[in-house]
Design an enzyme around this catalytic site. Structure first.
Site, mmCIF file in Angstrom:
data_model
loop_
_atom_site.group_PDB
_atom_site.id
_atom_site.type_symbol
_atom_site.label_atom_id
_atom_site.label_comp_id
_atom_site.label_asym_id
_atom_site.label_seq_id
_atom_site.Cartn_x
_atom_site.Cartn_y
_atom_site.Cartn_z
ATOM 1 N N HIS A 141 23.611 43.794 -23.508
ATOM 2 C CA HIS A 141 22.261 43.405 -23.894
ATOM 3 C C HIS A 141 21.390 44.812 -24.010
ATOM 4 O O HIS A 141 20.297 44.706 -24.527
ATOM 5 C CB HIS A 141 21.680 42.918 -22.394
ATOM 6 C CG HIS A 141 21.786 41.138 -22.506
ATOM 7 N ND1 HIS A 141 21.444 40.480 -23.080
ATOM 8 C CD2 HIS A 141 23.498 40.585 -21.476
ATOM 9 C CE1 HIS A 141 21.626 39.029 -23.175
ATOM 10 N NE2 HIS A 141 23.507 39.708 -21.799
ATOM 11 N N LYS A 146 5.615 40.280 -22.569
ATOM 12 C CA LYS A 146 7.563 41.149 -21.843
ATOM 13 C C LYS A 146 7.476 41.627 -21.202
ATOM 14 O O LYS A 146 5.833 42.636 -20.385
ATOM 15 C CB LYS A 146 8.325 41.481 -23.618
ATOM 16 C CG LYS A 146 6.992 42.225 -24.029
ATOM 17 C CD LYS A 146 8.051 42.971 -25.360
ATOM 18 C CE LYS A 146 7.466 42.315 -26.389
ATOM 19 N NZ LYS A 146 8.553 41.316 -26.821
ATOM 20 N N ARG A 147 8.650 42.074 -21.104
ATOM 21 C CA ARG A 147 8.397 43.500 -20.188
ATOM 22 C C ARG A 147 7.661 44.889 -20.318
ATOM 23 O O ARG A 147 7.772 45.036 -21.596
ATOM 24 C CB ARG A 147 10.050 44.144 -19.537
ATOM 25 C CG ARG A 147 10.286 42.890 -18.346
ATOM 26 C CD ARG A 147 9.296 42.677 -16.889
ATOM 27 N NE ARG A 147 9.339 44.402 -16.336
ATOM 28 C CZ ARG A 147 10.480 43.831 -14.598
ATOM 29 N NH1 ARG A 147 11.242 43.023 -14.542
ATOM 30 N NH2 ARG A 147 11.176 45.287 -14.352
ATOM 31 N N LYS A 201 9.293 49.044 -26.349
ATOM 32 C CA LYS A 201 8.183 47.601 -26.127
ATOM 33 C C LYS A 201 6.579 48.244 -27.285
ATOM 34 O O LYS A 201 6.750 47.155 -27.701
ATOM 35 C CB LYS A 201 8.360 46.798 -25.271
ATOM 36 C CG LYS A 201 9.764 46.270 -24.601
ATOM 37 C CD LYS A 201 9.513 45.044 -24.013
ATOM 38 C CE LYS A 201 10.750 44.838 -23.361
ATOM 39 N NZ LYS A 201 11.599 43.765 -23.920
ATOM 40 N N THR A 207 13.401 37.447 -27.455
ATOM 41 C CA THR A 207 13.651 35.747 -27.432
ATOM 42 C C THR A 207 12.799 34.895 -27.497
ATOM 43 O O THR A 207 12.459 34.062 -28.258
ATOM 44 C CB THR A 207 14.544 35.547 -26.383
ATOM 45 O OG1 THR A 207 14.014 36.132 -25.006
ATOM 46 C CG2 THR A 207 16.004 35.240 -26.571
ATOM 47 N N LYS A 242 10.607 31.885 -29.266
ATOM 48 C CA LYS A 242 9.831 30.814 -29.052
ATOM 49 C C LYS A 242 8.211 30.860 -29.874
ATOM 50 O O LYS A 242 7.924 29.872 -29.861
ATOM 51 C CB LYS A 242 9.572 31.303 -27.168
ATOM 52 C CG LYS A 242 10.182 30.929 -26.483
ATOM 53 C CD LYS A 242 10.374 31.809 -25.107
ATOM 54 C CE LYS A 242 11.997 32.455 -24.898
ATOM 55 N NZ LYS A 242 12.015 32.859 -23.456
#
Ligand code: F58
Length: 801
Positions: A352, A535-536, A541, A643, A647
């Site tokens: 991952h 998200k985290r 990110k 992911t 969504k």
């Protein structure tokens, strides 16, 4: 089998359980009491389908899947189960008869937050799909007493508190006090004849707790088996009698520590002994359990790969290789070579992340101390790898044990039949970078299985308005055949349909507006664009890039408030690992920017920034259906898949994103006119590393420069100009995640988004097409891929022979 079907009405069952399981009368019952009663009543209805599935699996003796995962981020269970069983209306009515509101009851349930983020939530989506597809499978993990920490903000800074999901009864599981296994640590290895014997110095017990996992309409129900650590000896009476109560309780406390808390670090590998013990604890228990089940029906251990497929969700269960070999050699007497072949035919590994700091590596000294026998076996597996390397004549020399550490990725790869990445780009990068040496030796081993999400929770459950619209437009088949959404494509050009579609979006936005008012006391307008990044919190990110763009937009609005701005509400949501100081500093900066922007009367409703604390699955279920814009802006090459991106697209949000992870495939599906792609590609990021000068990018961008200067001079931290210095220093020093390099492209893309949103009709068309063309991102598609290409298993649905 005796018919155990609970044929009575749900209302009757709720009343029964309120009295008999909860011990309350309706007039004295709290919302929690009603929740517990409803949960029991619903669980009763799962039991018969669950038994049926289990009996059919045993009777058929087909190959089973075992999904080993350190994390299962389930979220709330009750509403999902009610939906799966089609009991929503009945439940609402039954509760309403007592003046009780169904929504309040299901929202009372604490999230089962047994995971950090994407990896854990993926495992939960996979469980759902495995059941929906009727594939005989077990999820195996840890029953943490405390899941992911609770986040609050104090003066804008993250504060963590222990989470306590088991405080009230947990109604979904069945405790299996008879199902226990011994798990050893430390001790000695002796040789008797050709067999090694491991005598651990410490032994704890792993005890099973089973949760049924119903598929759609409960046509198939699998089991999630979570292990809880218990002491072998519950209590030391001698010290107790002496009055030393702490000492008396010590064995229990020590043993239970193993399953006490989920490690909250999703960014770096910290190499803590307890973490290694957790990994071995659940892996060994799971392997002992599945071996017991296998041996009950099979005498020949060589048949294991034809009956069992084990999936290692990342390297956390990678000790499964040596542990399975240990059981096969030391307990069942096989040779190492035979045991290796059997293990390797059975195990598979999903990667991952390629981030070097997140790849697991255990110190050889620690591994030898905690798992001495496994360390010996790891050396032998490493020898075997060396032999294969020689045979392959590739001239490369990957090693499992290297520089005093055990590289768990290399171990998992060597012990696996199939190794997969989680998006097309990520799988390619695996082959080119971290696993290039191993890929040269084993060229057929790596394959791709792009992630997916369950439509049951992420459309049907969280977006009732869209559910109804879809049911009325294309029928109900989409729930377990999501590619049927494609039928909506022509309707993107149908004005009446677009109006209905956007009316659903507006309702969802209003629901979020009300929630924000209620929980945060802030008023926002449902007519603004809802721009969401959840998200985290992680540097790769790039929440920082979004925060800087927010500040830049605020500047632009302040300078020309009368221009025709597209009003926006920017939402942030996410937790930072408690030890990840750089991420926590980013949270602080976002909250400071939010405060300043929200209080500025010149900006007004043109821009608002909302960062609700304690982002979790339940919060995602409110935010995602309300999104207009989905922020997926990672440094290309760093986000394995994502992911959340799927969504959002499914729920009709348009993505602004880089060509990273599954964004690439989202673009391919929705079409490049229906997504805002910007910034460097993964190749360009790599090429730009050499000679990267962050200041050069800042100098080129007056917009970014102004924001940096404002932060430097305390515009967002009045009286304390140094508050955000650490964030800026890192950005100005190395900017490893290339925020400065991509900033202008991001800014420009955002201005195009402004224009795009202003044309409501064109935007609606894009939104419809995002939903219509995202059906491929169902986790049912992903699981079918694993079943076919990795596990070699079949569905038992419809197989009534
Ligand atoms: C995530 N990894 C990836 N790790 O970042 C994301 O791109 C991907 O979509 C998702 O997996 C599913 O494949 C992730 O969530 C963790 O949370 C680990 C927890 C344990 C320690 C190391 C990180």
């Amino acid at each position: 089998m005796k018919d155990l079907k609970n044929t009575g009405s749900l209302a009757g069952a709720i009343e029964f359980h309120l009295a008999h399981s909860v011990g309350k009368t309706p007039d004295a019952a709290s919302i929690t009491d009603w929740r517990l009663a409803l949960s029991r009543a619903v669980r009763d209805k799962l039991v018969t389908p669950w038994f049926d599935a289990t009996h059919r699996t045993y009777a058929k003796d087909r190959k089973r899947v075992y999904y080993l995962s350190m994390e299962f981020l389930l979220g709330r269970i009750l509403e999902d189960a009610v939906n799966n069983l089609g009991l929503e209306e009945e439940a609402k009515e039954a509760l309403a008869a007592y003046g009780v509101n169904f929504a309040e009851v299901v929202n009372d349930e604490p999230d089962a937050a047994l995971g950090n983020g994407g990896l854990g939530r993926l495992a939960a989506c996979f469980l759902d799909s495995l059941s929906c597809l009727g594939i005989p499978a077990y999820g195996y993990g840890i029953r943490y007493a405390h899941g992911l920490f609770h986040q609050s903000f104090e003066d804008g800074r993250q504060v963590e508190m222990a989470e306590d999901w088991l405080r009230h009864q947990h109604n979904w599981e069945f405790e299996r006090s008879e199902c226990t296994y011994d798990i050893g640590f430390g001790g000695q290895v002796t040789e008797t004849g050709s067999r090694a014997q491991w005598t651990p110095s410490d032994v704890v017990m792993a005890q099973a707790y089973d949760t049924p996992v119903p598929g759609w309409q409960a046509s198939w129900t699998n089991t999630l088996r979570l292990w809880s650590a218990k002491p072998k000896k519950i209590f030391d009476l001698d010290p107790f009698n002496r009055g030393d109560y702490m000492q008396a309780a010590a064995p229990e406390v020590l043993a239970e520590t193993i399953s006490r808390v989920l490690y909250p670090d999703d960014s770096t590998e910290i190499g803590k002994e307890l973490r290694l013990k957790q990994e071995f604890f659940f892996t060994s228990a799971s392997l002992q359990d599945l071996m017991r089940r296998f041996l009950a029906h099979n005498g020949d251990l060589r048949a294991l790969p034809s009956k069992v497929a084990i999936q290692m969700n990342d390297t956390h269960p990678a000790i499964a290789g040596p542990e399975l070999i240990r059981q096969l050699t030391d307990i069942h007497g096989l040779s190492f070579e035979d045991a290796f072949d059997i293990a390797q035919g059975t195990l598979n590994y999903t990667n991952h992340t390629l981030l070097p700091e997140a790849l697991e590596a255990w110190d050889v000294g620690l591994m030898t101390k905690v798992l001495p026998r496994h360390m010996q076996l790891i050396e032998r597996i490493d020898d075997r790898l060396s032999r294969d390397v020689k045979k392959s004549e590739t001239g490369v020399a990957p090693r499992i044990v290297d520089n005093g550490s055990v590289n768990m990725g290399t171990l998992a790869f060597t012990c696996a039949r199939r190794v997969n990445g989680v998006s097309a780009l990520h799988t390619d990068l695996m082959k080119q970078t971290v696993f290039s040496d191993l890929h040269a030796v084993y060229p057929d081993r790596i394959l791709n299985q792009t992630n997916g999400v369950t439509p049951r929770r992420w459309v049907h459950g969280c977006n009732p308005g869209l559910r109804t619209l879809l049911n009325e437009t294309i029928g109900t088949g989409w729930v377990n055949d999501l590619e049927q959404l494609e039928q909506l494509t022509p309707l993107a050009d149908d004005a009446a349909f677009r109006i209905r579609f956007m009316a659903v979006k507006q309702e969802n936005k209003q629901r979020l507006v009300d929630w924000v008012a209620e929980t945060m006391g802030v008023q926002i307008s449902p007519d603004a664009m809802f721009d969401i990044q959840i998200k985290r919190i992680h540097e790769y990110k790039r929440q920082l890039m979004n925060a800087l763009e927010t500040a830049a937009l605020a500047n632009a609005i302040r300078r020309a408030p009368d221009e025709d701005w597209t009003p926006r509400v920017k939402f942030f949501g996410g937790k930072a690992a408690p030890a990840y100081l750089d991420a926590k500093n980013i949270i602080w900066l976002i909250n400071d920017i939010a405060k300043s922007v929200n209080e500025d009367p010149v900006i007004g409703d043109r821009l608002k920034v909302i960062y609700p604390p304690n982002y979790n699955v339940s919060m995602a279920e409110i935010l995602i259906p309300a999104a207009d814009l989905s922020e997926q802006i990672s440094t290309a090459g760093k986000e394995a898949s994502g992911t959340g991106n799927m969504k959002f697209a499914l729920n009709g949000a348009v993505t602004i994103g880089t060509l990273d992870g599954a964004n690439v495939e989202i673009r391919d599906h929705v079409g490049e006119d229906n997504i805002y792609i910007f910034g460097m590609t993964a190749d360009q990021v790599q090429a730009a590393r050499d000679g990267y000068v962050t200041q050069a990018h800042i100098d080129r961008s007056p917009v970014l420069k102004e924001v940096i200067e404002q932060i430097q001079t305390g515009f967002y931290s009045p009286g304390e100009p140094n508050r955000h210095r650490p964030v800026l220093e890192k950005l100005l020093r190395d900017d490893y995640f290339m925020v400065a390099a991509d900033f202008d492209a991001y800014w420009d893309a955002q201005r195009q988004v402004d224009q795009g949103f202003a044309d409501r009709d064109a935007w609606a068309r894009m939104a419809v097409l995002n939903t219509a063309r995202s059906g491929w991102f169902s986790s049912d598609r992903t699981i079918k891929g694993y079943a076919r290409d990795v596990w070699g298993v079949e569905s038992l649905l419809g197989d009534t022979t």
